[in-house]
Design a protein around this motif. Structure first.
Motif, PDB file in Angstrom:
ATOM      1  N   ALA A   1       0.838  -1.206   0.000  1.00 40.59           N
ATOM      2  CA  ALA A   1       0.000   0.000   0.000  1.00 40.59           C
ATOM      3  C   ALA A   1       0.869   1.251   0.000  1.00 40.59           C
ATOM      4  CB  ALA A   1      -0.921  -0.015   1.214  1.00 40.59           C
ATOM      5  N   TYR A   2       1.965   1.193   0.729  1.00 43.73           N
ATOM      6  CA  TYR A   2       2.937   2.309   0.789  1.00 43.73           C
ATOM      7  C   TYR A   2       3.540   2.568  -0.592  1.00 43.73           C
ATOM      8  CZ  TYR A   2       7.436   4.478   2.260  1.00 43.73           C
ATOM      9  OH  TYR A   2       8.542   5.276   2.423  1.00 43.73           O
ATOM     10  N   ILE A   3       3.913   1.504  -1.294  1.00 44.35           N
ATOM     11  CA  ILE A   3       4.509   1.639  -2.625  1.00 44.35           C
ATOM     12  C   ILE A   3       3.472   2.118  -3.639  1.00 44.35           C
ATOM     13  CG2 ILE A   3       5.534   0.356  -4.559  1.00 44.35           C
ATOM     14  CD1 ILE A   3       7.509   0.833  -2.315  1.00 44.35           C
ATOM     15  N   LEU A   4       2.249   1.627  -3.533  1.00 48.44           N
ATOM     16  CA  LEU A   4       1.217   1.960  -4.514  1.00 48.44           C
ATOM     17  C   LEU A   4       0.503   3.282  -4.216  1.00 48.44           C
ATOM     18  CD1 LEU A   4      -0.421  -1.530  -5.225  1.00 48.44           C
ATOM     19  CD2 LEU A   4       1.383  -0.343  -6.494  1.00 48.44           C
ATOM     20  N   ASN A   5       0.905   3.948  -3.155  1.00 51.25           N
ATOM     21  CA  ASN A   5       0.345   5.267  -2.849  1.00 51.25           C
ATOM     22  C   ASN A   5       1.234   6.331  -3.499  1.00 51.25           C
ATOM     23  OD1 ASN A   5      -0.650   7.644  -1.818  1.00 51.25           O
ATOM     24  ND2 ASN A   5      -0.822   6.895   0.280  1.00 51.25           N
ATOM     25  N   PRO A   6       0.778   6.980  -4.568  1.00 51.66           N
ATOM     26  CA  PRO A   6       1.619   7.964  -5.269  1.00 51.66           C
ATOM     27  C   PRO A   6       2.025   9.131  -4.382  1.00 51.66           C
ATOM     28  CG  PRO A   6      -0.656   8.098  -6.019  1.00 51.66           C
ATOM     29  CD  PRO A   6      -0.559   6.870  -5.172  1.00 51.66           C
ATOM     30  N   TYR A   7       1.281   9.359  -3.309  1.00 48.51           N
ATOM     31  CA  TYR A   7       1.629  10.433  -2.356  1.00 48.51           C
ATOM     32  C   TYR A   7       3.048  10.238  -1.827  1.00 48.51           C
ATOM     33  CZ  TYR A   7       1.598  13.050   2.049  1.00 48.51           C
ATOM     34  OH  TYR A   7       1.918  13.889   3.090  1.00 48.51           O
TER      35      TYR A   7
ATOM     36  N   GLU B   1       3.179  -3.977 -15.919  1.00 49.13           N
ATOM     37  CA  GLU B   1       2.339  -2.922 -15.351  1.00 49.13           C
ATOM     38  C   GLU B   1       3.031  -2.134 -14.229  1.00 49.13           C
ATOM     39  OE1 GLU B   1      -1.580  -4.255 -14.381  1.00 49.13           O
ATOM     40  OE2 GLU B   1      -1.866  -5.298 -16.291  1.00 49.13           O
ATOM     41  N   LEU B   2       3.710  -2.828 -13.333  1.00 44.80           N
ATOM     42  CA  LEU B   2       4.369  -2.135 -12.219  1.00 44.80           C
ATOM     43  C   LEU B   2       5.439  -1.142 -12.698  1.00 44.80           C
ATOM     44  CD1 LEU B   2       4.416  -1.887  -9.131  1.00 44.80           C
ATOM     45  CD2 LEU B   2       6.133  -3.712  -9.077  1.00 44.80           C
ATOM     46  N   PRO B   3       6.287  -1.517 -13.683  1.00 47.12           N
ATOM     47  CA  PRO B   3       7.272  -0.542 -14.192  1.00 47.12           C
ATOM     48  C   PRO B   3       6.630   0.699 -14.820  1.00 47.12           C
ATOM     49  CG  PRO B   3       7.925  -2.760 -14.799  1.00 47.12           C
ATOM     50  CD  PRO B   3       6.543  -2.869 -14.231  1.00 47.12           C
ATOM     51  N   ILE B   4       5.471   0.566 -15.458  1.00 49.19           N
ATOM     52  CA  ILE B   4       4.782   1.729 -16.036  1.00 49.19           C
ATOM     53  C   ILE B   4       4.420   2.719 -14.923  1.00 49.19           C
ATOM     54  CG2 ILE B   4       2.650   2.499 -17.171  1.00 49.19           C
ATOM     55  CD1 ILE B   4       2.714  -0.098 -18.796  1.00 49.19           C
ATOM     56  N   TYR B   5       3.913   2.171 -13.806  1.00 44.09           N
ATOM     57  CA  TYR B   5       3.564   3.013 -12.654  1.00 44.09           C
ATOM     58  C   TYR B   5       4.817   3.642 -12.041  1.00 44.09           C
ATOM     59  CZ  TYR B   5       2.728   3.927  -7.674  1.00 44.09           C
ATOM     60  OH  TYR B   5       2.706   4.483  -6.409  1.00 44.09           O
ATOM     61  N   LYS B   6       5.845   2.824 -11.816  1.00 45.28           N
ATOM     62  CA  LYS B   6       7.045   3.325 -11.144  1.00 45.28           C
ATOM     63  C   LYS B   6       7.789   4.376 -11.977  1.00 45.28           C
ATOM     64  CE  LYS B   6       8.177  -0.487  -7.992  1.00 45.28           C
ATOM     65  NZ  LYS B   6       9.225  -1.433  -7.567  1.00 45.28           N
ATOM     66  N   ARG B   7       7.763   4.210 -13.287  1.00 53.24           N
ATOM     67  CA  ARG B   7       8.464   5.170 -14.157  1.00 53.24           C
ATOM     68  C   ARG B   7       7.588   6.375 -14.532  1.00 53.24           C
ATOM     69  NH1 ARG B   7      10.321   0.153 -17.936  1.00 53.24           N
ATOM     70  NH2 ARG B   7      11.937  -0.699 -16.543  1.00 53.24           N
ATOM     71  N   LYS B   8       6.365   6.390 -14.034  1.00 53.70           N
ATOM     72  CA  LYS B   8       5.421   7.477 -14.291  1.00 53.70           C
ATOM     73  C   LYS B   8       5.202   7.657 -15.795  1.00 53.70           C
ATOM     74  CE  LYS B   8       6.135  11.102 -11.615  1.00 53.70           C
ATOM     75  NZ  LYS B   8       6.343  12.512 -11.151  1.00 53.70           N
ATOM     76  N   GLN B   9       4.875   6.550 -16.443  1.00 51.17           N
ATOM     77  CA  GLN B   9       4.649   6.564 -17.889  1.00 51.17           C
ATOM     78  C   GLN B   9       3.154   6.607 -18.210  1.00 51.17           C
ATOM     79  OE1 GLN B   9       6.725   2.963 -18.932  1.00 51.17           O
ATOM     80  NE2 GLN B   9       8.679   4.005 -19.218  1.00 51.17           N
TER      81      GLN B   9
ATOM     82  N   ALA C   1      -2.421  14.360 -12.498  1.00 52.19           N
ATOM     83  CA  ALA C   1      -2.699  13.048 -11.905  1.00 52.19           C
ATOM     84  C   ALA C   1      -2.485  13.046 -10.396  1.00 52.19           C
ATOM     85  CB  ALA C   1      -1.825  11.974 -12.565  1.00 52.19           C
ATOM     86  N   LEU C   2      -1.405  13.691  -9.925  1.00 52.57           N
ATOM     87  CA  LEU C   2      -1.087  13.662  -8.502  1.00 52.57           C
ATOM     88  C   LEU C   2      -2.102  14.414  -7.653  1.00 52.57           C
ATOM     89  CD1 LEU C   2       2.788  14.026  -8.454  1.00 52.57           C
ATOM     90  CD2 LEU C   2       1.423  12.004  -7.980  1.00 52.57           C
TER      91      LEU C   2
END
Length: 372
Positions: free
Chosen positions: A273-279, A319-327, A335-336
């Motif tokens: 949850a910590y990782i998937l929270n863009p905050y 999918e996870l790399p797309i999120y992590k790289r902000k693509q 978005a933020l």
């Protein structure tokens, strides 16, 4: 969420509620006439309710840290490995605060404050005097837990420091027969002691970051799963700073927080949850380097999609790399600022989106299920 207790007539009762992003709803209660609150009985009751709600709709079970609940969690893991059983954050943080409050440096101040407030509230004369000088404001304030009440009372005492000193220096106090009693002299000594007020200030600096987290997890206005791990990390830093980076002063406190958090507030569910929270992930570079938290995502995906290796690969490698790289849509500046972030911008990562929305809408506390 489930809670169990024995009432004043010695009836043994268990109840169960369901929490979602819409709030907490009562589901059922059970009077255990001839049954103890054993791990097996708790497991059977919870498992029956999971079946009623639908296993596909249940992500986690939240209870306090009692040993029978922890035993039930092991039984559930065997039958339903994709359902998590976590410890109540409100209960866990309260245990942290109580343990820190038991350290000699803080216990002395808390005990003195308790004796002072008990003395004032035990006598009509002292209570009337206190209310006269504080303009009818009380110094004892209730909180969400017993220790939160102690913290709020310390805060209230400090706010009314000058009024209390005026009270104990007044002609009315001198003429009061309680002034010459042992407890009266002790109360006077406490209020006029610079060391006591210095201790109150230090206690508030140390406890405030954790009480802030306690209020967050006990509130109903926002799901806390996406914030608990990050806010505890922040609380540790604030405590260290408040003690001027003095290792001898902060180390016992940080040890208590770490030990109480272990296997309770740092599971793969909390860290994912910590990782998937863009905050946190997009605003704090340290999150990207947190190997333990990033590995927790792999563990959680492995639990949720056991042996479904193609889907695991799709989520972790695509999918996870797309999120992590902000693509893709994640790259949009607006978005933020979105409140329903994953629902709005997660379309390019549909499987990860579903996981994130389910996890980030979770509570971390079972206090909504307690007997009151």
């Amino acid at each position: 969420m489930t809670d169990a207790w024995t009432d004043r007539t010695r009836r043994s009762i268990m109840n169960l509620c369901v929490n979602s992003k819409l709030g907490t709803v009562f589901l059922s209660s059970k009077e255990c006439l001839n049954e103890a609150h054993t791990s097996e009985n708790i497991f059977e009751y919870v498992d029956k309710c999971i079946e009623e709600v639908g296993p596909e709709n249940v992500v986690q079970v939240v209870t306090d840290n009692a040993s029978n609940n922890m035993g039930a969690s092991k039984l559930l893991k065997v039958k339903r490995p994709t359902v998590f059983w976590i410890s109540c954050a409100t209960h866990t943080i309260n245990l942290m605060l109580e343990a820190i409050g038991g350290l000699p440096r803080y216990k002395k101040t808390i005990d003195e404050a308790k004796k002072l407030t008990v003395f004032i509230y035990s006598h009509h004369k002292t209570l009337a005097l206190m209310r006269k000088y504080t303009k009818k404001r009380n110094i004892v304030r209730p909180g969400v837990t017993s220790f939160a009440s102690a913290f709020l009372t310390l805060q209230s005492l400090l706010d009314k420091k000058s009024q209390l000193r005026q009270m104990f220096s007044s002609e009315e106090w001198v003429k009061c027969k309680l002034a010459n009693k042992v407890k009266g002299r002790a109360a006077y000594a406490t209020v006029t002691s610079p060391a006591f007020w210095s201790g109150v200030t230090t206690c508030l600096k140390v406890f405030a970051p954790l009480v802030k987290v306690l209020r967050m997890v006990d509130a109903y206005w926002k799901p806390s799963m996406g914030f608990i791990y990050g806010e505890l990390k922040r609380a540790k830093k604030e405590i260290i700073n408040s003690l001027n980076n003095n290792k001898n002063a902060y180390e016992p406190i940080i040890d208590i927080i770490s030990k109480k958090s272990s296997n309770r507030l740092d599971t793969c569910l909390h860290m994912t949850a910590y990782i998937l929270n863009p905050y946190y992930f997009y605003n704090n570079p340290e999150v990207r380097d947190d190997l333990e938290a990033n590995d927790a995502v792999l563990d959680l995906i492995g639990v949720l999609f056991h042996k479904d290796y193609p889907l695991q690969t799709q989520i972790l490698s695509v999918e996870l790399p797309i999120y992590k790289r902000k693509q893709e849509k994640f790259a949009r500046p607006i978005a933020l600022k979105a409140s329903n972030w994953w629902e709005t911008y997660g379309h390019s990562t549909p499987n990860l989106k579903k996981i994130a929305m389910r996890i980030l809408s979770l509570t971390t506390s079972s206090s909504g299920c307690e007997r009151n």
